[in-house]
Write an enzyme that holds these catalytic residues in place. Structure first.
Site, mmCIF file in Angstrom:
data_model
loop_
_atom_site.group_PDB
_atom_site.id
_atom_site.type_symbol
_atom_site.label_atom_id
_atom_site.label_comp_id
_atom_site.label_asym_id
_atom_site.label_seq_id
_atom_site.Cartn_x
_atom_site.Cartn_y
_atom_site.Cartn_z
ATOM 1 N N ARG A 119 23.729 -51.624 20.241
ATOM 2 C CA ARG A 119 24.882 -50.715 20.308
ATOM 3 C C ARG A 119 24.465 -49.291 19.951
ATOM 4 N NH1 ARG A 119 30.126 -52.488 17.099
ATOM 5 N NH2 ARG A 119 28.925 -51.658 15.348
ATOM 6 N N LYS A 139 29.575 -45.394 19.163
ATOM 7 C CA LYS A 139 29.913 -45.254 17.743
ATOM 8 C C LYS A 139 29.432 -43.879 17.273
ATOM 9 C CE LYS A 139 29.896 -48.137 13.567
ATOM 10 N NZ LYS A 139 31.310 -48.062 13.259
ATOM 11 N N GLU A 170 42.969 -50.031 19.122
ATOM 12 C CA GLU A 170 42.368 -50.621 17.925
ATOM 13 C C GLU A 170 43.022 -50.157 16.640
ATOM 14 O OE1 GLU A 170 38.090 -50.198 17.810
ATOM 15 O OE2 GLU A 170 38.163 -48.252 18.742
#
Ligand code: PLP
Ligand code: COI
Length: 341
Positions: free
Chosen positions: A80, A183, A219
């Site tokens: 990620r 991220k 989210e």
């Protein structure tokens, strides 16, 4: 072993002994270096500072009953970070360098890995940023990768007791074709308006909706959303949310436990019909949600039966945490034990 109040640790920063760092220069990564400083020398024109060229990861090390230290699905974090690096045009950290740095940072700070049974863990924060100087808006030529660790307790003060969440409609965390799946720090800066608004209203975290129609659940603060209904684990599919490794694991565990799984757009209107709802992530683990308020309309959705986590959330939580701490067989090969020396 350090003498800390392990059972009452906050989710916050506690100084440990060492961190590890590595620099990308002239098209290649250098050697890993160990530092005992909490500071980094930065060029005043580093792209991270001006243009947000920065990405990070969040993972944990867990001490088992056998005193062994375990990592959970570290390759997923490594991949990620590469995905985030590609997303904002940074040099990628090779998977083996990522592992070496994480293992080194954990080993050098072993005495800070909380004892088994305290509910605490060692939070690991890999960070990658543009450290080269640019004034025009362009990717840096130099990057710094560093890993620090800090012992942590629960992310929400409620721990495994239900948290209260506020639906935010007047700010967005990330756009559908923006940086939501990476991220990167900018997403967290963008989330602060919603976070502060939810806290000022007396709630623990914001629920973000899709930014086009404000109809679907995206989210929860720094965690993914899931719901349980009719023996089904339901979680949003959206192009503006982070692919949570915890959520990915819960999907597998839910299937193992005989539940159906649906990953699809989840409308806010469906909240009324859910039996259990929760937030999941490395920091949040599974945080059951007891109440959701739509701040603008004042509509309240209540899930708190006896103010305890629901039975399916509890089963998923026990299974996930059991694997992470080495109490339950690791059938999927998710756990890596770190050697003592
Ligand atoms: N969503 C956001 C925005 C997050 O910051 C996090 C934390 O990493 C998650 C979801 C959960 O992801 P993971 O389970 O990989 O920690
Ligand atoms: C995590 O769950 O690891 C996160 O990254 C959350 C963090 C932003 C506090």
């Amino acid at each position: 072993m350090q003498q800390l109040d392990w059972k009452n640790l906050p989710f916050g920063y506690i100084k440990t002994k060492y961190n590890v760092r590595c620099t990308y220069k002239d098209g290649k990564w250098g050697e890993l270096e160990v530092s005992d400083s909490e500071y980094i020398p930065m060029h005043i024109a580093a792209t991270a500072l001006h243009y947000g060229q920065e990405a990070f990861e969040g993972m944990k090390a867990y001490r088992g009953k056998d005193n062994k230290i375990r990592l959970f699905r570290w390759e997923e974090n490594a991949k990620r970070l590469q995905h985030s690096a590609e997303g904002i045009h940074m040099a990628k950290v090779p998977i083996d360098l990522f592992l070496q740095a994480v293992v080194k940072a954990v080993k050098l700070n072993q005495e800070f890995v909380p004892p088994y049974g305290t509910g605490a863990s060692l939070y690991i924060r890999p960070l990658l940023f543009g450290s080269g100087a640019e004034v025009g808006v362009r990717p840096a030529k130099e990057y710094t990768f560093l890993v620090f660790v800090t012992p942590v307790g629960p992310y929400f003060k409620e721990g495994f007791n239900p948290v209260k969440i506020a639906i935010i409609r007047d700010s967005d965390r990330a756009a559908p074709l923006g940086t939501g799946t990476f991220k990167v720090g900018g997403n967290y800066a963008a989330s602060l308006r919603g976070t502060i608004k939810s806290q000022q209203a007396g709630y623990g975290a914001p629920m973000y909706l899709d930014c086009c129609e404000k109809k679907y659940i995206d989210e929860i603060g720094a965690a993914n959303f899931f719901a349980i209904k009719d023996n089904t684990y339901i979680t949003p599919k959206s192009s503006s949310i982070l692919a949570s490794i915890t959520n990915m694991s819960l999907i597998t565990l839910a299937e193992d436990l005989g539940y159906k799984v649906e990953r699809r757009p989840v409308s806010v209107d469906e909240l009324e019909s859910f039996e259990e709802v929760g937030a999941c992530g490395t920091a949040a683990v599974i945080s059951p949600i007891g109440e959701v308020i739509d701040i603008e309309s004042g509509k309240v959705y209540k899930f708190c039966k006896d103010c305890k986590a629901g039975p399916v959330s509890k089963k998923l939580y026990d299974t996930l945490v059991g694997i992470q701490y080495g109490d339950i067989e690791d059938k999927h090969g998710w756990v890596t034990i770190i050697d003592k020396d």
